[in-house]
Design an enzyme around this catalytic site. Structure first.
Site, short mmCIF file in Angstrom:
data_model
loop_
_atom_site.label_atom_id
_atom_site.label_comp_id
_atom_site.label_asym_id
_atom_site.label_seq_id
_atom_site.Cartn_x
_atom_site.Cartn_y
_atom_site.Cartn_z
N HIS A 367 0.60 -1.18 -0.09
CA HIS A 367 -0.60 0.36 -0.42
C HIS A 367 0.99 1.08 -0.07
CE1 HIS A 367 -3.19 2.83 1.90
NE2 HIS A 367 -2.99 2.51 0.67
N ARG A 474 -7.29 -0.92 -9.39
CA ARG A 474 -6.93 -2.16 -8.29
C ARG A 474 -7.75 -1.84 -7.18
NH1 ARG A 474 -1.90 0.02 -9.09
NH2 ARG A 474 -0.16 -1.26 -10.18
N ARG A 510 -10.35 -5.14 -11.55
CA ARG A 510 -9.80 -5.86 -11.50
C ARG A 510 -10.57 -6.10 -10.32
NH1 ARG A 510 -3.93 -7.22 -10.19
NH2 ARG A 510 -4.06 -5.67 -8.48
N GLU A 608 -0.83 -14.54 -15.48
CA GLU A 608 -0.70 -14.26 -15.35
C GLU A 608 0.33 -14.83 -14.47
OE1 GLU A 608 -2.60 -11.46 -11.74
OE2 GLU A 608 -4.04 -12.17 -11.54
N ASN A 631 3.79 -8.42 -14.03
CA ASN A 631 4.62 -8.47 -13.24
C ASN A 631 4.88 -9.52 -12.37
OD1 ASN A 631 5.09 -5.46 -13.33
ND2 ASN A 631 3.98 -5.00 -11.69
N ARG A 642 9.47 -11.62 -7.07
CA ARG A 642 10.00 -10.63 -6.96
C ARG A 642 9.97 -9.66 -5.93
NH1 ARG A 642 4.74 -7.82 -8.85
NH2 ARG A 642 2.80 -8.49 -8.25
#
Length: 763
Positions: A367, A474, A510, A608, A631, A642
């Site tokens: 966040h 998001r 999403r 993904e 990502n 990652r």
């Protein structure tokens, strides 16, 4: 020798962690290792990069007067041999070895057995850990394994000490080492140079660093005030609970007050303050000494007193921290550093003074990182090796492009990064003129550029940079900032703001994507491997109650606007798409039954995970669009976390396997007549965007700050040039070579200024 390795290591690590400086830490290690292994000698030699010599820095068994005086060149002695070979050396007759070097002042001539292991941190030899014995024998495999493990523990301690300067002169105050570099993960792009402002966790004794007192008298007064505040606090709690506790339970508070009034403990703290230590450091030192003493007692009742001492120490420390915080002056160019930065911490520094953020914990998707990107503050997350508590007041460089932090940077490093900051400033001015221009190649290929958002604060920045829509909203962000699940009406209001702000341009929302590195405090998910666990669509399909409420809120928010698109995360098979689509149609029917006239929005699938790559055509046949999450796809395809700085170099979206996967998904989606977009860091990399355009992506979605650079670059090239470049790299098998070829190709076209603003830095 049988050693309970884990238990012993844990004990030694605990003792080392409480050591006040490097000298004390090394002393603990040589004492405990000698004791555990039953050897006569244990020594630590540290490598001095300035002198290019190994210096004896601590020993148990050799002559202690030799510490700091005996040293060996890199090519000298058995210690030098261990350092050069970067592997253990195990000898039963050390004096007979051709590289043995005798120092009369150490008294080591009587020791025959020798085991030395290198101390290595991030591929750099920092020293050598040695044990020796009188008898001629080789140390066994278990002993060697233990010493290797011990040296790995020691490497982090030395790296921290090196960065803060305490490595020099064994803890005597010294100038911190210049250009000490720490790796993290990029949190928000940009470069910042400023003064570290360390925010310590509230009332955490372990996190308090040693610090020289500016005014001993003020520190003594602050301690007495904190002590009195703690007394009042205990009396207040006792009074509040007086009616609900039995007399014997109320007696505990009398014990607390007795401890606070004990002149022995307070006297010890004041004595340490008078030596020049600040009050917080003195409280930590004395309280931890008493905790250790009580913990070691056999009597169970007395051992319990360690908990009382710890609690009271934290209370006194908390009051000291509050008083200290009110007196701290924030420098003009402040870089906030903490073990774990929270949104609340951001509010404690005036925004116009805050130039950078560094967090030991956290990921690029946390966040705080999202907030930092929205605010345009260069940020490094996950800097796990950073000795953050000792950096207060030091100059730092924060490289948010590469996820690197430099403490006490040299003039040359600062010069290079200031040049990057200036180039950035000039570039942004030049790119502002492109805001209302379309992203179109020199031969007429139109490429819509969308943005990734999550906060209302993103909207203004996105529109100012010419965003043509939202490729990824998001929706978990509104969930993360609350202490409970938001209601349908609350969600509807939040989504409506986004949809209206970008209307009539498309907004791709999403559905809730939690789990992994995006936990909700009120919906904890505890798993051994959260990234391969219960996250994304897996959570919401198991909780249709959460999913249906969210989808209804999205549909109602889009009423009358017609720009909503719904995107499903973490899809790994057609069955998940079908089940989610069924629930969305059910929610749509419920909303229409309530009298809300809203069209069924397009439903898309996030690609993904590798399974979705190989089912792309089937998924495209049943969905309205595909969107690649670069990502996560990079992470799962390369099996590289990652958010882990230790393997950051392996995480590379120029990897040929990923490029092939991306191209396949585009071809499969187009074969079914469906559009495909890509969101994530790769889409916001101007050089990578050229390859993505050549592959045929229908839109690119990125952080708003990256949009002007991508637009500028794509307007300078032709579709034909982009395809020539893609063809060239498709035959290559090395991601570093691919990256270099792409950069060189664009530089040869005179387009290097936006590729990576910090790429020319040689620090």
């Amino acid at each position: 020798m049988a050693i309970d390795m884990l238990k012993t290591l844990r004990q030694i690590a605990q003792e080392v962690g409480t050591a006040k400086d490097l000298k004390a830490a090394l002393s603990v290690i040589v004492q405990r290792v000698r004791e555990v292994m039953g050897t006569q000698v244990c020594s630590v030699y540290l490598f001095d990069p300035d002198e290019q010599r190994y210096v004896l820095m601590a020993t148990e068994g050799l002559n202690k007067r030799a510490v700091g005086k005996v040293s060996l060149a890199r090519n000298e002695g058995l210690v030098g041999l261990v350092g050069r070979r970067e592997e253990p050396l195990n000898l039963e007759d050390a004096p007979a070895h051709k590289d043995f070097r005798y120092f009369p002042e150490t008294g080591e001539e009587k020791y025959y057995s020798f085991l030395g292991v290198p101390i290595i941190h991030h591929r750099r030899v920092m020293g050598v850990l040695v044990v020796q014995q009188r008898e001629r024998r080789q140390f066994d495999e278990g002993e060697e394994a233990f010493l290797v493990t011990m040296s790995a523990q020691l490497s982090g301690v030395i790296a921290h000490a090196e960065a803060t300067g305490s490595i020099r002169g064994l803890g005597r105050k010294a100038k911190p080492v210049q250009d000490a570099k720490f790796l993290g993960v990029p949190g928000a792009p940009g470069v910042a140079i400023g003064t570290a402002v360390v925010m310590l966790p509230p009332a955490d004794l372990d996190a308090v660093p040693d610090r020289e007192a500016d005014d001993v008298g003020s520190e003594l007064a602050a301690f007495q005030e904190a002590l009195e505040a703690a007394r009042k606090e205990v009396r207040k709690i006792a009074g509040r609970l007086e009616r609900t506790l039995r007399p014997e339970e109320r007696a505990l508070f009398d014990v607390y007050l007795m401890i606070l009034d004990d002149p022995t403990i307070s006297g010890e703290i004041e004595d340490i303050i008078r030596t020049g230590q600040w009050a917080q450091g003195a409280v930590r030192q004395v309280v931890k000494q008493h905790i250790k003493r009580f913990d070691a007692m056999d009597d169970a009742y007395l051992r319990e007193r360690a908990t009382d001492i710890r609690d009271l120490g934290r209370r006194v420390l908390g009051h000291l921290q509050q008083a200290h915080k009110s007196k701290v002056e924030i420098p003009e160019q402040a870089i906030l550093v903490s073990e774990e930065i929270t949104p609340a911490m951001l509010g404690e520094i005036t925004p116009d003074k805050l130039v950078g953020l560094v967090s030991v914990k956290g990921s690029g998707n946390s966040h705080v990182a999202i907030l930092a990107r929205a605010m345009g503050i260069p940020t490094v997350m996950g800097a796990t090796e950073l000795p953050y508590s000792r950096l207060d007041g030091l100059t730092l460089v924060v490289d948010g492009y590469h996820g690197e932090v430099f403490s006490n940077p040299s003039d040359e490093v600062q010069r290079q990064y200031r040049a990057v900051i200036e180039d950035e400033r000039e570039l942004v001015k030049g790119l502002e003129a492109l805001r209302d221009q379309p992203c179109e190649t020199t031969d007429g290929r139109r490429m819509p550029l969308w943005v990734n958002t999550g906060l209302l604060a993103d909207v203004h920045r996105s529109l100012n940079h010419g965003a043509e829509g939202v490729g990824l909203y998001r929706s978990e962000v509104p969930f993360m900032v609350m202490e409970r699940f938001p209601s349908e009406k609350e969600q509807q209001a939040t989504y409506r703001e986004q949809l209206q702000a970008f209307h009539p341009q498309p907004v791709t929302m999403r559905t809730l994507d939690v789990g992994g590195d995006k936990p909700l405090s009120y919906f904890p998910i505890k798993e051994e491997n959260p990234f391969l666990g219960w996250r994304g669509i897996r959570v919401t399909l198991d909780h249709p109650d959460i999913f249906l409420v969210q989808v209804r809120a999205m549909l109602k928010a889009g009423a009358g606007l017609g720009n909503l698109r719904i995107l499903l995360p973490m899809i790994s098979g057609l069955h998940e798409l079908e089940e989610a689509s069924h629930l969305i149609h059910r929610a749509w029917g419920e909303v229409r039954d309530e009298g809300v006239d809203v069209a069924m929005p397009p439903i898309g699938v996030m690609v993904e995970v590798p399974a979705a790559v190989y089912q792309a055509r089937e998924l495209a046949r049943h969905a309205d669009f595909l969107s690649i999450g670069s990502n996560d796809l990079t992470q799962y395809l390369l099996a590289v976390d990652r958010n882990n700085p230790r393997v950051a170099e392996l995480y590379d979206y120029y990897h040929p396997a990923l490029l092939q996967a991306l191209h396949k998904v585009v071809q499969d989606a187009h074969a079914e007549g469906k559009p495909v977009s890509i969101c994530g860091e790769m889409a916001g990399d101007p050089a990578a965007a050229v390859l993505l355009m050549a592959m045929g992506f229908d839109s690119l979605s990125m952080n708003a700050n990256n949009l002007p650079r991508v637009k500028w670059l794509l307007r300078q090239v032709s579709q034909q040039q982009a395809q020539e470049l893609l063809t060239q790299v498709q035959s290559m098998d090395n991601p570093q070579v691919i990256r270099s070829v792409v950069d060189l190709y664009l530089r040869n076209l005179g387009l290097g200024r936006v590729i990576n603003p910090a790429s020319e830095v040689t620090a």
